[in-house]
Design an enzyme around this catalytic site. Structure first.
Site, mmCIF file in Angstrom:
data_model
loop_
_atom_site.group_PDB
_atom_site.id
_atom_site.type_symbol
_atom_site.label_atom_id
_atom_site.label_comp_id
_atom_site.label_asym_id
_atom_site.label_seq_id
_atom_site.Cartn_x
_atom_site.Cartn_y
_atom_site.Cartn_z
ATOM 1 N N VAL A 228 5.070 64.925 4.129
ATOM 2 C CA VAL A 228 5.533 66.282 3.800
ATOM 3 C C VAL A 228 6.221 66.878 5.023
ATOM 4 O O VAL A 228 5.628 66.959 6.102
ATOM 5 C CB VAL A 228 4.354 67.200 3.392
ATOM 6 C CG1 VAL A 228 4.867 68.578 3.005
ATOM 7 C CG2 VAL A 228 3.550 66.590 2.261
ATOM 8 N N LYS B 295 6.322 66.697 -2.584
ATOM 9 C CA LYS B 295 5.694 67.248 -1.367
ATOM 10 C C LYS B 295 4.865 68.481 -1.702
ATOM 11 O O LYS B 295 3.774 68.683 -1.156
ATOM 12 C CB LYS B 295 6.778 67.595 -0.345
ATOM 13 C CG LYS B 295 7.492 66.370 0.192
ATOM 14 C CD LYS B 295 8.777 66.775 0.888
ATOM 15 C CE LYS B 295 9.501 65.587 1.471
ATOM 16 N NZ LYS B 295 10.872 65.916 1.874
#
Ligand code: NDP
Ligand code: HSE
Length: 432
Positions: A134, A207
């Site tokens: 992420v 994400k």
């Protein structure tokens, strides 16, 4: 991982893998000093052995069979940077099954299979770390799983895709075409193997699902995230945003509403004074709103080999330093539960709307009537152009997605409305 050195197997040696190999070699001294033992890059799996690799990967380490790496009993830790679900999933599970710790940057895998992976890791007593999955090199997973572990997160809002932010920045600042800006992002190594994952918002959605699962203690998967990309953002929208003092960004938002989670990715206009409006190029930024810590902002490079590799090596060092500690992902048990997802139609938004209309008396009343019938209040309206070129530019007050969708459907059927030319959510002061 009990010996006097740690042997590492790298699955994939493209943009991220080769940058990881480079850091492992160049920063070997720091890595050893912080981990307590040397970390040796022992095997590297790639697909095409004929491709030229850089000098940090010695040819003797390379294999085109990733199973050679995960089955090698002398490998302690596997770094997975192949991407995609298969064969990455099977390789990661096999590595875990044979007692190897895993570091991965694979958001697609985690946003769909975190529960399976983390359950396997808990059972095997190994760690799976995924900071790089992420926002590339921006620390966000560790702050969320550790620093905020005692708090309650209410909302996550941010820019989670470097490619689309790069494209939108180039379109906004230098009037570059969508296609040229995307080609440059690919050249710089920011795009996914299939760039439509970036452009259509699926990468940011994955994400967001990972962050939301951590924040809200329940599994949120990619498919739970309402997703709209930037393919329909035009130069005209960009110019209109500038006229209004706005920038257009691909926004990812996840929030808790009672016992439900709402999660969505979509382009949004935001005032230039908003901190996210000044996040440029491949940078990512994430606002986290927690009950006790208040508002936090994380900013950094969201894509690119070196930044992403920095996050990967950070995870490697953490695992090696803590060797013997049998912890998996701290919230593994929470992933057994699926989050209750708020219906997309209930989410409140404001919209910017552009209509091509017939330029004659009564048009405004007819258009306003459609908004009123669905309970959507108009905050501002202005006419641009005359005759065949007449357009109405409206901004609405906050109303649900369902109310807006019903309004847009009716507008398209109104006789004086030639075309619903554009619509985009507007980030206001109090709501998205
Ligand atoms: P690349 O396409 O540049 O690299 C993929 C690598 O995997 C290549 O070396 C490729 O081999 C190898 N590979 C593919 N399939 C196989 C296979 N079946 N067996 C063995 N090796 C294989 O991707 P990236 O480095 O950009 O991305 C890797 C991961 O990192 C993805 O999950 C991505 O989402 C994630 N990520 C990427 C970021 C970025 O900025 N690029 C940032 C954050 C995360 P070969 O070289 O021979 O083609
Ligand atoms: N393609 C991704 C992006 C890479 O542009 O953000 C980082 O995850």
């Amino acid at each position: 991982m009990a010996g006097d050195r740690v042997r590492l197997g790298l699955l994939g040696c493209g943009v991220v893998g080769s940058a990881t190999a480079r850091i492992l070699v160049e920063n070997a001294h720091e890595i050893e000093s912080r981990s307590g033992v040397p970390v040796e890059l022992a095997r590297v799996a790639i697909r095409d052995t004929s491709k030229k690799r850089d000098a940090f990967v010695s040819p003797g380490l390379v294999t085109d069979d990733p199973w050679d790496v995960v089955k090698d009993p002398s490998i302690d830790l596997v770094v997975e940077v192949i991407g995609g679900i298969e064969p990455a999933r099977d390789l990661v599970l096999a590595a875990i099954g044979s007692g190897k710790h895993v570091v991965t940057a694979n958001k697609e895998l985690l946003a769909n299979e975190a529960s399976t992976v983390m359950k396997a890791a808990s059972k095997a007593g190994v760690k799976v770390l995924f900071e790089a999955s992420v926002a590339g090199g921006t620390p966000i997973v560790r702050p969320m799983t550790e620093s905020l572990a005692g708090d309650r997160v209410r909302r996550i809002m941010g820019i989670l895709n470097g490619t689309t932010n790069f494209v939108l920045t180039r379109m906004s600042e230098s009037g570059e075409s969508f296609a040229d800006a995307l080609a440059e992002a690919a050249e710089r190594g920011y795009t996914e193997l299939d760039p439509s994952a970036d452009i259509e918002g699926h990468d940011a959605a994955a994400k967001l699902a990972i962050l939301a699962s951590i924040a809200f203690d329940a599994a949120v998967v990619s498919g739970d995230v309402g997703c709209e990309g930037i393919a329909n953002v035009t130069a005209r929208d960009m110019a209109a945003a500038h006229d209004l003092g706005y920038e257009i960004k691909l926004l990812a938002v996840a929030e808790r509403h009672g016992d439900e989670v709402a999660a969505r990715v979509h382009p949004a206009m935001m005032p230039r004074t908003h901190p996210l409006a000044s996040v440029r190029n491949e940078l990512n930024a994430i606002f986290v709103e927690a009950e006790h810590a208040g508002e936090l902002m994380f900013l950094g490079r969201g894509a690119g080999g070196p930044a992403t590799a920095s996050a990967i090596v950070g995870d490697i060092v953490e695992i090696v330093r803590d060797r013997g500690a049998p912890a998996a992902y701290p919230g593994a048990a929470a992933l057994e539960r699926r989050a209750r997802i708020q219906p997309a139609g209930d989410v409140a938004s404001r919209y910017y709307v552009v209509l091509s209309v017939a330029d004659r008396p009564g048009v405004l009343a007819s258009v306003a009537g459609a908004f009123a019938r669905h309970g959507v209040s108009i905050a501002s309206v202005r006419q641009e152009g005359f005759g065949d070129e007449a357009t109405l530019v409206l901004i609405t007050h906050s109303a649900s997605e369902a109310q807006h969708a019903a309004t847009f459907s009716e507008l398209e059927t109104l006789e004086p409305v030639r075309r619903l030319r554009s619509r985009m959510r507007v980030l206001g002061t109090a709501e998205v």
